[in-house]
Every structure is written in C-alpha cells, then in structure tokens.
Motif scaffolding. Structure first.
Motif, PDB file in Angstrom:
ATOM      1  N   LEU A 177       0.832  -1.219   0.000  1.00 54.26           N
ATOM      2  CA  LEU A 177       0.000   0.000   0.000  1.00 54.26           C
ATOM      3  C   LEU A 177       0.862   1.262   0.000  1.00 54.26           C
ATOM      4  N   LEU A 178       1.880   1.273   0.849  1.00 53.90           N
ATOM      5  CA  LEU A 178       2.761   2.455   0.897  1.00 53.90           C
ATOM      6  C   LEU A 178       3.534   2.622  -0.400  1.00 53.90           C
ATOM      7  N   ALA A 179       3.967   1.531  -1.014  1.00 51.61           N
ATOM      8  CA  ALA A 179       4.667   1.616  -2.293  1.00 51.61           C
ATOM      9  C   ALA A 179       3.736   2.195  -3.363  1.00 51.61           C
ATOM     10  N   ALA A 180       2.480   1.775  -3.346  1.00 56.33           N
ATOM     11  CA  ALA A 180       1.498   2.327  -4.303  1.00 56.33           C
ATOM     12  C   ALA A 180       1.243   3.813  -4.040  1.00 56.33           C
ATOM     13  N   ALA A 181       1.435   4.224  -2.792  1.00 56.91           N
ATOM     14  CA  ALA A 181       1.268   5.651  -2.431  1.00 56.91           C
ATOM     15  C   ALA A 181       2.512   6.465  -2.779  1.00 56.91           C
ATOM     16  N   GLY A 182       3.568   5.786  -3.245  1.00 54.09           N
ATOM     17  CA  GLY A 182       4.780   6.508  -3.639  1.00 54.09           C
ATOM     18  C   GLY A 182       5.846   6.604  -2.573  1.00 54.09           C
ATOM     19  N   VAL A 183       5.749   5.801  -1.531  1.00 56.07           N
ATOM     20  CA  VAL A 183       6.767   5.816  -0.477  1.00 56.07           C
ATOM     21  C   VAL A 183       7.924   4.916  -0.946  1.00 56.07           C
ATOM     22  N   PRO A 184       9.058   5.515  -1.312  1.00 60.28           N
ATOM     23  CA  PRO A 184      10.123   4.742  -1.941  1.00 60.28           C
ATOM     24  C   PRO A 184      10.718   3.629  -1.086  1.00 60.28           C
ATOM     25  N   TRP A 185      10.911   3.844   0.205  1.00 59.57           N
ATOM     26  CA  TRP A 185      11.544   2.817   1.035  1.00 59.57           C
ATOM     27  C   TRP A 185      10.630   1.636   1.305  1.00 59.57           C
ATOM     28  N   ALA A 186       9.339   1.759   1.050  1.00 62.63           N
ATOM     29  CA  ALA A 186       8.398   0.690   1.331  1.00 62.63           C
ATOM     30  C   ALA A 186       8.465  -0.422   0.302  1.00 62.63           C
ATOM     31  N   ALA A 187       8.911  -0.092  -0.900  1.00 63.52           N
ATOM     32  CA  ALA A 187       8.928  -1.086  -1.994  1.00 63.52           C
ATOM     33  C   ALA A 187       9.971  -2.148  -1.782  1.00 63.52           C
TER      34      ALA A 187
END
Length: 187
Positions: A177-187
């Motif tokens: 979810l955070l990666a889809a929101a654009g949070v780079p370190w979450a991916a």
C-alpha cells in the motif's frame, strides 16, 4: 517541521548527553533496556514497562550518569554545534562512544519495524474512517489487485481480532500500500 535543523534551537541538550548504556548491563537495568528495545513496546509508557524494576545502583549512588566520552565541554548553542561536529568526525572519541547508540537506533528503524508501527498506527488512527482508510482503500486495487473498503483493508492489515495483544500486522500488505502511495523505502 521535522526536517529543520535543531542546532540553533536546542540550548538545553545536555540532559541527554549522558552515557547510560554502561549502567544498563545487569539486573533490573538490563531488563529495562531489553523492554525499551522490544519492538512490541514501542509507544508504550516507560513507567508501565518498568514499574516492577529497581533503578540501577550506579545511578542511585551517583545521582547522575557521566557525560558521553569526548563530549565538548561547552554548553548552549555553540556547545551543541561543537558536539555535532565532533560526533561527525570519524574515529573521534565521541563518534566511537555514540556507535552503540546508533546501532540500537538503526535496529529500531529497520524496514519491518517501520512497517509494523505504521500499520498499527494507521488502523488505530482517528483519521482512519474519514481519510486515511479511504485513501489507502483507493490504492488497494493497484497495490493488492483487489478493491477493498476501509473496513476490509483494516482487517487485512491487522486481522479480525478483539484482543489488542493478538494483533499481527501484515507488513507485506502495508508495504504494498505504501509503495502504491509513492513511499520509496516501502517497496
């Protein structure tokens, strides 16, 4: 702002410039440090974690712990600047004294810990129903391959539990979810 420099702002910094780890190696002090370092205890009141423990004898006798080795002797804003500069100088006495503290901090800032804490904070937030839940639900198709409601997403993130001690955050779901929101370190 959390990104502003505090060097000019923090003139009362010396209270935290003590070397407490050596006093926390045995007995109740060691137990307290273990409890403070346990990810499951993040955000818990320190008094509830230590109510059954005694203060370390070294601290009780001394009244105050020693300053960090290599700490510049000046106080106030100029002293704080000096301390920061000294801490940044590789292999200085202060830099070496701060290494165990940095390692402990880094351990609590690892990706799984951050995802766990964010997931728990998000589903428990008062903003979940009004904004955070709907915002993450809008990303659920992209992140999880299936559109979810905020309630479904909350259950996916932390399960359908009635006992808070049984909550297990699905950090993979949170990361997606955070990666889809654009949070780079979450991916």
């Amino acid at each position: 702002m959390p990104f502003e420099s505090i060097v000019e702002l923090d003139t009362g910094w010396t209270w935290g410039a003590v070397d407490f780890l050596p006093a926390m190696t045995q007995g109740s002090a060691r137990l307290a440090l273990e409890r403070f370092s346990d990810v499951a205890n993040i955000n818990r009141d320190w008094r509830s974690l230590t109510s059954d423990l005694q203060p370390p004898p070294k601290v009780s006798r001394m009244g105050r712990l020693p300053a960090l080795p290599g700490l510049p002797g000046r106080y106030g804003p100029q002293g704080f600047k000096s301390a920061i500069l000294e801490a940044r100088r590789p292999n200085s006495q202060l830099w070496r004294a701060l290494q165990p503290y940095g390692a402990r901090f880094a351990k609590l800032m690892e990706r799984p810990v951050l995802l766990q804490c964010f997931g728990l904070a998000a589903v428990a937030s008062v903003a979940w129903d009004a904004s955070l839940g709907p915002a993450l639900a809008a990303l659920s198709s992209q992140a999880l391959g299936k559109r979810s409601t905020p309630a479904e997403l909350r259950e996916k993130i932390c399960g359908n539990v009635t006992d808070a001690a049984e909550i297990k955050v699905d950090i993979d779901t949170v990361a997606r979810l955070l990666a889809a929101a654009g949070v780079p370190w979450a991916a």
